[in-house]
Design an enzyme around this catalytic site. Sequence first.
Site, PDB file in Angstrom:
ATOM      1  N   LYS A 175       0.840  -1.210   0.000  1.00  0.00           N
ATOM      2  CA  LYS A 175       0.000   0.000   0.000  1.00  0.00           C
ATOM      3  C   LYS A 175       0.869   1.253   0.000  1.00  0.00           C
ATOM      4  CE  LYS A 175      -1.875   1.689   4.016  1.00  0.00           C
ATOM      5  NZ  LYS A 175      -1.584   3.124   4.146  1.00  0.00           N
ATOM      6  N   ASN A 176       1.864   1.275   0.908  1.00  0.00           N
ATOM      7  CA  ASN A 176       2.630   2.510   1.075  1.00  0.00           C
ATOM      8  C   ASN A 176       3.616   2.781  -0.054  1.00  0.00           C
ATOM      9  OD1 ASN A 176       1.206   3.005   3.352  1.00  0.00           O
ATOM     10  ND2 ASN A 176       2.880   2.639   4.802  1.00  0.00           N
ATOM     11  N   CYS A 221      -5.346  12.726  13.436  1.00  0.00           N
ATOM     12  CA  CYS A 221      -5.916  11.407  13.172  1.00  0.00           C
ATOM     13  C   CYS A 221      -5.753  10.587  14.429  1.00  0.00           C
ATOM     14  CB  CYS A 221      -5.259  10.740  11.974  1.00  0.00           C
ATOM     15  SG  CYS A 221      -3.612  10.201  12.319  1.00  0.00           S
ATOM     16  N   ARG A 250       0.214  14.444  13.591  1.00  0.00           N
ATOM     17  CA  ARG A 250       0.799  14.227  12.260  1.00  0.00           C
ATOM     18  C   ARG A 250       0.826  15.474  11.372  1.00  0.00           C
ATOM     19  NH1 ARG A 250      -1.356   8.430  10.143  1.00  0.00           N
ATOM     20  NH2 ARG A 250       0.482   8.482   8.822  1.00  0.00           N
ATOM     21  N   ASP A 274       4.416   0.471  12.202  1.00  0.00           N
ATOM     22  CA  ASP A 274       3.236  -0.197  11.642  1.00  0.00           C
ATOM     23  C   ASP A 274       3.129  -1.672  12.052  1.00  0.00           C
ATOM     24  OD1 ASP A 274       2.411   2.112  10.467  1.00  0.00           O
ATOM     25  OD2 ASP A 274       2.948   1.566   8.421  1.00  0.00           O
ATOM     26  N   ARG A 293      -8.914  -0.413   4.328  1.00  0.00           N
ATOM     27  CA  ARG A 293      -8.039   0.602   3.738  1.00  0.00           C
ATOM     28  C   ARG A 293      -6.682  -0.011   3.401  1.00  0.00           C
ATOM     29  NH1 ARG A 293      -6.529   4.777   7.455  1.00  0.00           N
ATOM     30  NH2 ARG A 293      -5.053   4.962   5.765  1.00  0.00           N
TER      31      ARG A 293
HETATM   32  C1  UD1 Z   1       4.098   6.894   6.695  1.00  0.00           C
HETATM   33  C2  UD1 Z   1       3.264   5.669   6.422  1.00  0.00           C
HETATM   34  C3  UD1 Z   1       2.700   5.106   7.724  1.00  0.00           C
HETATM   35  C4  UD1 Z   1       3.808   4.866   8.736  1.00  0.00           C
HETATM   36  C5  UD1 Z   1       4.689   6.108   8.898  1.00  0.00           C
HETATM   37  C6  UD1 Z   1       5.910   5.868   9.750  1.00  0.00           C
HETATM   38  C7  UD1 Z   1       2.447   6.056   4.178  1.00  0.00           C
HETATM   39  C8  UD1 Z   1       1.294   6.381   3.290  1.00  0.00           C
HETATM   40  N1  UD1 Z   1       2.205   6.016   5.504  1.00  0.00           N
HETATM   41  O1  UD1 Z   1       3.224   7.875   7.259  1.00  0.00           O
HETATM   42  O2  UD1 Z   1       2.047   3.871   7.416  1.00  0.00           O
HETATM   43  O3  UD1 Z   1       3.249   4.550   9.987  1.00  0.00           O
HETATM   44  O4  UD1 Z   1       5.141   6.569   7.610  1.00  0.00           O
HETATM   45  O5  UD1 Z   1       6.667   4.829   9.251  1.00  0.00           O
HETATM   46  O6  UD1 Z   1       3.533   5.797   3.702  1.00  0.00           O
HETATM   47  N2  UD1 Z   1       6.202  14.682  11.037  1.00  0.00           N
HETATM   48  C9  UD1 Z   1       6.316  16.023  11.341  1.00  0.00           C
HETATM   49  N3  UD1 Z   1       6.219  16.941  10.327  1.00  0.00           N
HETATM   50  C10 UD1 Z   1       6.027  16.571   9.024  1.00  0.00           C
HETATM   51  C11 UD1 Z   1       5.916  15.193   8.721  1.00  0.00           C
HETATM   52  C12 UD1 Z   1       6.018  14.273   9.754  1.00  0.00           C
HETATM   53  O7  UD1 Z   1       6.486  16.397  12.500  1.00  0.00           O
HETATM   54  O8  UD1 Z   1       5.940  17.454   8.147  1.00  0.00           O
HETATM   55  C13 UD1 Z   1       6.290  13.669  12.125  1.00  0.00           C
HETATM   56  C14 UD1 Z   1       5.003  12.863  12.324  1.00  0.00           C
HETATM   57  O9  UD1 Z   1       4.067  13.539  13.130  1.00  0.00           O
HETATM   58  C15 UD1 Z   1       5.526  11.599  12.959  1.00  0.00           C
HETATM   59  C16 UD1 Z   1       6.909  11.417  12.298  1.00  0.00           C
HETATM   60  O10 UD1 Z   1       7.243  12.696  11.753  1.00  0.00           O
HETATM   61  O11 UD1 Z   1       5.712  11.766  14.340  1.00  0.00           O
HETATM   62  C17 UD1 Z   1       6.937  10.394  11.180  1.00  0.00           C
HETATM   63  O12 UD1 Z   1       5.842  10.618  10.309  1.00  0.00           O
HETATM   64  P1  UD1 Z   1       5.888  10.299   8.755  1.00  0.00           P
HETATM   65  O13 UD1 Z   1       7.063   9.435   8.444  1.00  0.00           O
HETATM   66  O14 UD1 Z   1       5.750  11.570   8.005  1.00  0.00           O
HETATM   67  O15 UD1 Z   1       4.561   9.452   8.578  1.00  0.00           O
HETATM   68  P2  UD1 Z   1       3.678   9.399   7.279  1.00  0.00           P
HETATM   69  O16 UD1 Z   1       4.541   9.683   6.108  1.00  0.00           O
HETATM   70  O17 UD1 Z   1       2.446  10.212   7.483  1.00  0.00           O
END
Ligand code: UD1
Length: 421
Positions: free
Chosen positions: A22-23, A117, A122, A308, A400
């Site tokens: 998925k990711n 969420c 996030r 995950d 999902r």
């Molecule tokens: C992706 C995955 C999700 C997985 C996560 C961590 C997808 C579609 N989803 O989510 O399944 O659980 O990686 O491996 O690929 N953060 C910030 N600012 C930002 C972006 C992130 O502070 O602009 C923080 C987030 O709140 C979190 C951490 O960074 O604490 C990691 O998040 P991130 O790697 O961005 O998660 P996703 O990409 O949303």
Amino acid sequence: MDKLIITGGTQLSGELRISGAKNAALPILAATLLSEEPVSVGNIPHLHDITTTMQLLGQMGIQLTIDEKMNIEVDSSTITKYEAPYELVKTMRASILVLGPLLSRFGEAHVSLPGGCAIGSRPVDIHIDSLRKMGADIQVEAGYIHAKASRLKGCKLVLDKVTVTGTENLLMAATLAEGTTIIENAAKEPEVSDLAYFLNALGAKITGIGTDVLTIEGVDKLANKDIHYDILPDRIETGTYLIAAAITRGKVKLKDTRPDTLDAVLDKLVEAGAEITTGDDWIELDMHGKQPKAVSVRTAPYPAFPTDMQAQFTAMNCVAEGVGTITETVFENRFMHVQEMQRMGANIQLESNTAICTGQKGLTGAPVMATDLRASASLVLAGLAAEGDTLVDRIYHIDRGYDHIEEKLAQLGATIRRIPR
Ligand code: UD1
């Protein structure tokens, strides 16, 4: 809303085919926006998030053709608008992935801000600040990100935190930027690498793939013809079915997967007492009928133990021998499954970002409710190990991210059925 009912107590055994990740599928479908030629993507998993992504691209005017084998051909030349509306973003945060490609190729993007969420706030500040550094004019107004740029400019980006979709958005944006972009502290998740290989197949110039420094030399356009790309197998789906076998003291062989993307998870399963055998594209787990041993894990970005997979290991620890701790360092609020497992008789104590699980022989089936994707999967796993019936409500979360979960588990001998609403 559909529900799943699971009658626990059966030792699972058999073989399964793992679906595409998925990711990886979500960013790769978003990346098709960058291609001036139609592209075909295969090994797409059958998931609700894929349907949402197709709706997202479709409402922009993009043509999508899907065949019976779930190959999707995308032709972005028919695009009429550059928007990801709230109605879609609120159901799938990963919709933010269209921001980078839209802005980079069409100079404009209007993307609803993903809200909070179930697993924490996030934010997407790193995506926005980094695109600004590349020269984008970005206003955040009335819940939308409005971004414009005549042409993005390559620069050095040092990310404050390791972010998966953040790295992916910037990687896509940088492919068509003027000059060279260097992303430091980039996420090294296999799905980020899969996206980078796809972009290179389209004609991008990315090096450092799989490391935390990605270098992208901008090109004028991505226009390679007749590209077909198969998505990498889903390591989280793989891990979830390995736990399904471990938690029921069974034996499973998973095919069409990639053991090399699961080192941290496989190490922990061996520590839990599983015998693991692997080939290039398969993994076999055998518990030899034994109760698993509790293990301690600490989540962190790849290649460390994936966030995950922590909920699924929590479920296993509940029926294991001994005490195991699960420490979550990536998201702030990812223990929503704990209370539900406690209702099934699990002995778990929460102390800040750590769940201390004291294993016991069994759990008792109960009605439980899912709050996010991986939490829902962990409740299904707990149900497989519980005595009696477990009714998992709100399984739209599972749909999902898990391709035909009840059929796949039934194939391994589980007693599970879907109750349509
Ligand atoms: C992706 C995955 C999700 C997985 C996560 C961590 C997808 C579609 N989803 O989510 O399944 O659980 O990686 O491996 O690929 N953060 C910030 N600012 C930002 C972006 C992130 O502070 O602009 C923080 C987030 O709140 C979190 C951490 O960074 O604490 C990691 O998040 P991130 O790697 O961005 O998660 P996703 O990409 O949303």
